[in-house]
Design an enzyme around this catalytic site. Sequence first.
Site, mmCIF file in Angstrom:
data_model
loop_
_atom_site.group_PDB
_atom_site.id
_atom_site.type_symbol
_atom_site.label_atom_id
_atom_site.label_comp_id
_atom_site.label_asym_id
_atom_site.label_seq_id
_atom_site.Cartn_x
_atom_site.Cartn_y
_atom_site.Cartn_z
ATOM 1 N N SER A 156 43.481 27.489 33.278
ATOM 2 C CA SER A 156 44.037 28.694 33.195
ATOM 3 C C SER A 156 44.271 29.209 34.840
ATOM 4 C CB SER A 156 43.036 29.659 32.470
ATOM 5 O OG SER A 156 41.953 29.859 33.451
ATOM 6 N N CYS A 157 45.018 30.288 34.992
ATOM 7 C CA CYS A 157 45.224 30.735 36.428
ATOM 8 C C CYS A 157 43.788 31.343 36.830
ATOM 9 C CB CYS A 157 46.162 32.035 36.355
ATOM 10 S SG CYS A 157 45.738 33.189 35.251
#
Length: 343
Positions: A156-157
């Site tokens: 994920s970011c």
Amino acid sequence: MTLRIAINGYGRIGRCLLRALHESPLRREISVVAINEPADLESMAYLTRFDSTHGRFSGAVAIRGERLCIDEEEIEVFHERRPEGVDWRRLDLDLLVEASGRYAHRHELEAFLAAGCPRLLLSQPGHSAADVDRTVVQGMNQDSLVGRERLVSAASCTTNAIVPVLAILDREFGIEHALMTTLHSVMNDQPLIDGYHHDDLRRTRSAMQSMIPVATGLARGVARLLPALEDRVAAKAIRVPVSNVSAIDLVTTLSRRASAIEINARLRGEAEAGYPGLLACTDEPHASIDFNHSLQSAIVDTGLTQMSGERLANLFIWFDNEWGFANRMLELAAFWGRRLPGR
Ligand SMILES: NC(=O)c1ccc[n+]([C@@H]2O[C@H](COP(=O)([O-])OP(=O)(O)OC[C@H]3O[C@@H](n4cnc5c(N)ncnc54)[C@H](OP(=O)(O)O)[C@@H]3O)[C@@H](O)[C@H]2O)c1
């Protein structure tokens, strides 16, 4: 040989992928040959040209039949919600970038493989580590890719932002425990004003009127990349009413005594030497908008590093959750592509 990719889900991340590729030297290596997105082609072309967050698209965008044309390149477009709705086989793809966020379980992802996609790169973590063949954070473990994988997650970011920082702190000072609070910009899974939008009750609330605590898998995501920290990290996330750029407030107890000056010095040194282009440090007095369209996975705000006593450290880390992550996905696609058999 150009890597032939398709994008499934042309939302925030899907469009950022195409736009980021257009701005990247990787456009010589990667070619987007197809996009699958439920929206109509005219809206897709329009939102490619104009983006409230990242500005006007610098290339030429046109529609030719059922194709989206970017400069002179033609992209086939489909509007299917089922993996088997598209004849992926015919497209002769090297990989599909799954950016709809709708598929996190192995059996769901394998439906794309059965429908003719040779391999998938996910814009989110697998539901569990075993739902994908590998979870990769650039700068940490991309060398573990051997080319035979079929399902790879780019995590994920937030995982891309925090893992390099935690890895450095753990190596240099030792991490006993860590608490992370993500302040995340709004996303399309929230309503503009209160509405029956989500089964998480807090996400029924207006995105622009409140700070909204939401569930996060960040602690699990960190443990997948840094297993030594399993059960020693915890996380919460709060959606905040800004359209892009997020931050992580990290609180950690260190195994040895340290000062803010020493922590910043180590991070600065590592950012330049170990994580070029991925990790940066700033000592200027920033606000979040300053990081809109920034390329890095994480930017440590060294002016906000502080200690309570000699072992409790607090750091603040900015990241462009859209642009930084889209660039990581492209780099990962290219890296994986170079390792594929026959390349
Ligand atoms: N936004 C970020 O900052 C960010 C950063 C890193 C990772 N991610 C991850 O990336 C994924 C996408 O996020 P996003 O922010 O780009 O979401 P988004 O803006 O909602 O985009 C998703 C797009 O996929 C479409 N879609 C839905 N079901 C589909 C299907 N079955 N097949 C093909 N397309 C489908 C959606 O259409 P409908 O709206 O009509 O359903 C929408 O246009 C999520 O997993 C998210 O966690 C997001």
